[in-house]
Design a protein around this motif. Structure first.
Motif, PDB file in Angstrom:
ATOM      1  N   GLN A  99      -7.659  71.084   1.138  1.00 54.46           N
ATOM      2  CA  GLN A  99      -8.901  70.410   0.751  1.00 54.46           C
ATOM      3  C   GLN A  99     -10.004  70.661   1.773  1.00 54.46           C
ATOM      4  O   GLN A  99     -11.155  70.902   1.404  1.00 54.46           O
ATOM      5  N   GLN A 100      -9.664  70.615   3.051  1.00 50.15           N
ATOM      6  CA  GLN A 100     -10.650  70.892   4.095  1.00 50.15           C
ATOM      7  C   GLN A 100     -11.139  72.335   3.997  1.00 50.15           C
ATOM      8  O   GLN A 100     -12.322  72.608   4.150  1.00 50.15           O
ATOM      9  N   TRP A 101     -10.194  73.264   3.750  1.00 53.61           N
ATOM     10  CA  TRP A 101     -10.558  74.669   3.626  1.00 53.61           C
ATOM     11  C   TRP A 101     -11.484  74.882   2.430  1.00 53.61           C
ATOM     12  O   TRP A 101     -12.478  75.602   2.531  1.00 53.61           O
ATOM     13  N   LEU A 102     -11.163  74.246   1.304  1.00 54.18           N
ATOM     14  CA  LEU A 102     -12.011  74.378   0.114  1.00 54.18           C
ATOM     15  C   LEU A 102     -13.417  73.835   0.388  1.00 54.18           C
ATOM     16  O   LEU A 102     -14.408  74.419  -0.049  1.00 54.18           O
ATOM     17  N   ARG A 103     -13.497  72.735   1.104  1.00 57.75           N
ATOM     18  CA  ARG A 103     -14.804  72.156   1.459  1.00 57.75           C
ATOM     19  C   ARG A 103     -15.595  73.128   2.331  1.00 57.75           C
ATOM     20  O   ARG A 103     -16.775  73.401   2.084  1.00 57.75           O
ATOM     21  N   LEU A 104     -14.926  73.686   3.346  1.00 52.61           N
ATOM     22  CA  LEU A 104     -15.600  74.642   4.234  1.00 52.61           C
ATOM     23  C   LEU A 104     -16.021  75.899   3.483  1.00 52.61           C
ATOM     24  O   LEU A 104     -17.108  76.436   3.711  1.00 52.61           O
ATOM     25  N   ARG A 105     -15.182  76.357   2.578  1.00 55.62           N
ATOM     26  CA  ARG A 105     -15.522  77.546   1.793  1.00 55.62           C
ATOM     27  C   ARG A 105     -16.745  77.273   0.934  1.00 55.62           C
ATOM     28  O   ARG A 105     -17.643  78.107   0.819  1.00 55.62           O
TER      29      ARG A 105
END
Length: 148
Positions: A99-105
């Motif tokens: 979820q954090q990675w998707l937000r950063l992406r």
């Protein structure tokens, strides 16, 4: 520092964060897969132990052997439950990182769009300025020619 440069710096930082998060996700996935494999091994060992005990004449054991069997089986069940909890924690940690990675992406893509739009706007502004300058020069050349 110009606003466009600061946006590029922010995009670079977010991109670095995204790559770091992806690396952490990879590490977490490996742990999750190892936890899954360990759980599978424990379950297979328990199943094999049950088959062997019942296949080796599980009905022809004395009370002490039966008590040892139950104690060992109880410990094995506890180990399986503990491994299930570890696996659930690993899965949750992976999902959190994802979820954090998707937000950063998403942030990185939004910043890149903003940077691209600003670059297009700046290029269009520059082209208009160049065209204006060419038009002015052409006007001067026409006036100079008309005066002579």
């Amino acid at each position: 520092m110009k606003h466009g440069e600061s946006l590029k710096t922010v995009a670079r930082v977010v991109g670095n964060d995204e790559r770091e998060m992806a690396r952490r996700m990879g590490d977490c996935r490996l742990k999750m897969e190892a936890d899954e494999q360990q759980l599978l091994s424990l379950q297979q060992y328990r199943d094999q132990y049950l088959r062997e005990f019942h296949g080796a004449g599980g009905g022809c054991v004395n009370a002490v052997q039966l008590q040892d069997y139950r104690v060992f089986l109880g410990r094995l069940d506890q180990a399986i439950e503990q491994q299930q909890r570890l696996l659930a924690e690993s899965r949750q940690a992976f999902e959190d990182l994802q979820q954090q990675w998707l937000r950063l992406r998403g942030e990185k893509k939004a910043l890149q769009k903003l940077i691209d739009r600003r670059q297009q706007r700046d290029m269009a502004k520059q082209a208009r300025g160049e065209q204006k300058e060419l038009d002015e020069r052409a006007g001067w050349a026409y006036r100079d020619k008309a005066l002579h």
